[in-house]
Write an enzyme that holds these catalytic residues in place. Structure first.
Site, short mmCIF file in Angstrom:
data_model
loop_
_atom_site.label_atom_id
_atom_site.label_comp_id
_atom_site.label_asym_id
_atom_site.label_seq_id
_atom_site.Cartn_x
_atom_site.Cartn_y
_atom_site.Cartn_z
N LYS A 92 28.41 47.07 56.42
CA LYS A 92 27.29 47.97 56.69
C LYS A 92 27.76 49.40 56.99
O LYS A 92 27.02 50.36 56.81
CB LYS A 92 26.44 47.42 57.83
CG LYS A 92 25.91 46.02 57.48
CD LYS A 92 24.55 45.76 57.97
CE LYS A 92 23.87 44.55 57.35
NZ LYS A 92 24.67 43.35 57.15
C1 LIG Z 1 24.32 42.27 56.19
C2 LIG Z 1 25.41 41.34 55.79
C3 LIG Z 1 25.33 40.53 54.63
C4 LIG Z 1 24.10 40.50 53.75
O1 LIG Z 1 23.94 41.67 53.00
P1 LIG Z 1 22.52 42.03 52.31
O2 LIG Z 1 22.68 43.39 51.77
O3 LIG Z 1 21.52 41.96 53.43
O4 LIG Z 1 22.27 41.01 51.26
C5 LIG Z 1 26.42 39.75 54.30
N1 LIG Z 1 27.54 39.72 55.08
C6 LIG Z 1 27.65 40.47 56.20
C7 LIG Z 1 28.89 40.37 57.03
C8 LIG Z 1 26.60 41.31 56.60
O5 LIG Z 1 26.73 42.04 57.74
#
Ligand SMILES: *Cc1c(COP(=O)(O)O)cnc(C)c1O
Length: 497
Positions: A113
């Site tokens: 993120k």
């Molecule tokens: C948010 C997240 C996901 C999922 O990603 P999306 O874009 O919501 O599909 C997968 N793995 C981790 C570690 C995350 O923080």
């Protein structure tokens, strides 16, 4: 280029306006009026640029109302070696024959993120200036763990902004709680809510849409905005790393320019894999986009049957960031796939809101089958995959990335497809030390959170991310625990209103 809403194709706004608004008033999500293209020559040239330069090059195609200098200001402040543990920003590891792990977790909070939330504050504050809004931006976030910390870290001490994060008191890992409650910055607030993630989320939504509060904010020269993945300003930065990964593979002579690759993404809200879809339709040669889910496999079922049905049991898994039953960004994909038919989207998503279910047309089912593959695995398979990859390749996966590796192995076995493949790795194993240790050692560890981190270092040999090591001695700043009914008063108090 301009931006329209998935629920009203007549909306016509600039990228700056889309980023500031976050979500359209009709409930739809903003999408660019067309998908810009990138040629193979351009992609190859990116191979000689830094990540920040690659990002600026791609952003220029989407943020056409930004000047070159504005884009560069954003990319240079976000993607540098003070913020990320590697100069390359994203790293690529060759795992086994023709399979590469795209490590997206070298940012300050150790989850992918950061790739978007490090730049969003710059995109947002630049957008606010561009459209002459003379107000402080107040960001409210409800989080189940990763988004909250990444948003706090991104917005901390960014002039002209204030951020408040709500998390479920008993719903985040000890490491995640410590990450958030020790957050520094003069403009941040962190508060636990007695309840689950949905309670936090509902509270935030009702504050967002409360007319009284909006008016009061306006009088005080403030406005709300959103930092979650419905904001285009979070999606656009994710397109870049897929294009960048392809450029790196060509430069490193792992593939020839023009060769197709598969991309595997561990998926929750469908943001990350949608970014890969955009990269493909801009011009990155992609064979299949492979969507990986945990036991909450609503997306696997949707991609294989064309029926989206959230009326099912919700499971708590060891890959919690993928524990989700409503994948918001799917709306953008379907809008593109149905020829930007906003009436169709209103019908399907109306039915999702009302009955928790919709079924797409034969035409869309065929398109889904052509572009996507999907699979899922449970917690035991996730742990077995961590163990297997650790034993075989001395590579330590986190629980989310392991889901992707397992789903890819199943795909490769059942299809015989040996196209070279990039697997998105979304978190550092240190962020989920307990589950990763349990997988490798075969039993639950009795160590405390930081002793587990030390033990994982012995096993993996990877450096402990400084940001996690520092938490051990960092003082806790936020102790507030409130009921869900108190969220509104908490926000007003924080804003001194
Ligand atoms: C948010 C997240 C996901 C999922 O990603 P999306 O874009 O919501 O599909 C997968 N793995 C981790 C570690 C995350 O923080």
């Amino acid at each position: 280029m301009y931006y329209k809403s998935t629920r009203n194709s007549g909306v016509k706004i600039t990228s700056a306006e889309a980023i500031v608004q976050g979500i359209s008033e009709d409930g739809g999500l903003f999408v660019p009026s067309e998908i810009p293209s990138i040629t193979m020559d351009e992609i190859v040239r990116l191979g000689d640029m830094s990540y920040a330069e690659r990002a600026a090059y791609v952003f220029a195609k989407y943020l056409t109302d930004f000047t070159e200098a504005e884009i560069r200001y954003c990319t240079e402040n976000a993607y540098n070696d003070k913020k990320f543990a590697t100069d390359n920003i994203a790293e690529m590891s060759h795992l086994f024959d023709g399979t590469y792990i795209l490590e997206l977790w070298h940012g300050p909070t150790c989850a992918f993120k950061d790739m978007a939330l490090q730049i969003l504050p710059y995109l947002l504050t630049t957008s606010v200036k561009k459209i002459n809004i003379n107000k402080k931006i107040v960001i409210l976030v409800a989080t189940s763990g990763d988004t909250g910390k990444a948003a706090l870290e991104g917005f901390a001490d960014v002039p002209g902004t204030q951020i408040m994060v709500f998390y479920p008191e008993d719903g985040v890992s000890p490491m995640q709680k410590r990450q958030m409650t020790t957050q520094s910055g003069e403009n941040v607030g962190v508060c636990a809510v007695e309840g689950n993630f949905d309670d936090c989320q509902n509270g935030v939504k009702s504050i967002f849409t409360n007319e009284e509060i909006k008016t009061e904010l306006d009088r005080n020269k403030m406005m709300f905005s959103s930092a979650n993945s419905i904001n285009w300003g979070r999606l656009a930065p994710q397109i870049i790393y897929y294009i960048s990964a392809y450029a790196t593979l060509v430069k490193d002579e792992e593939i020839k320019a023009g060769d197709k690759i598969n991309i595997v993404v561990p998926t929750g809200n469908f943001g990350n894999i949608l970014a890969a879809y955009y990269a493909k339709h801009m011009g990155v040669p992609v064979n299949k986009l492979i969507c990986a889910s945990n036991t909450n496999k609503v997306l696997t079922d949707f991609i294989t049957t064309g029926v989206y049905d959230r009326n099912r049991q919700f499971f708590t898994t060891i890959s919690p960031s993928m524990d989700i039953l409503i994948s918001s960004n799917l709306e953008r994909l379907l809008y593109l796939m149905c020829g930007e038919n906003d009436a169709q989207i209103r019908e399907w998503f109306g039915s999702l809101a009302k009955d928790g279910r919709y079924e797409v047309t034969h035409e869309i089912k065929a398109k889904l089958a052509e572009e996507f593959a999907a699979g899922y695995c449970d917690d035991n398979e996730t742990k077995a995959t961590i163990k297997k990859i650790y034993d075989k390749y001395s590579y330590t996966l986190d629980t989310h990335s392991a889901v992707a590796v397992k789903v890819y192995e199943d795909y490769r076995q059942s299809t015989g497809d040996i196209t070279k493949t990039v697997i998105a790795s979304t978190a550092s194993p240190y962020k989920f030390s307990a589950s990763v240790l349990e997988a490798i050692e075969g039993k639950a560890s009795s160590l405390d959170e930081f002793a587990m981190v030390d033990r994982l270092k012995e096993l993996s040999g990877y450096d402990i991310p400084t940001s996690l090591a520092e938490l051990k001695t960092k003082e806790r700043r936020f102790n507030d625990v409130i009921t869900k009914e108190q969220q509104k008063d908490y926000v007003l108090k924080q804003l001194s209103m």
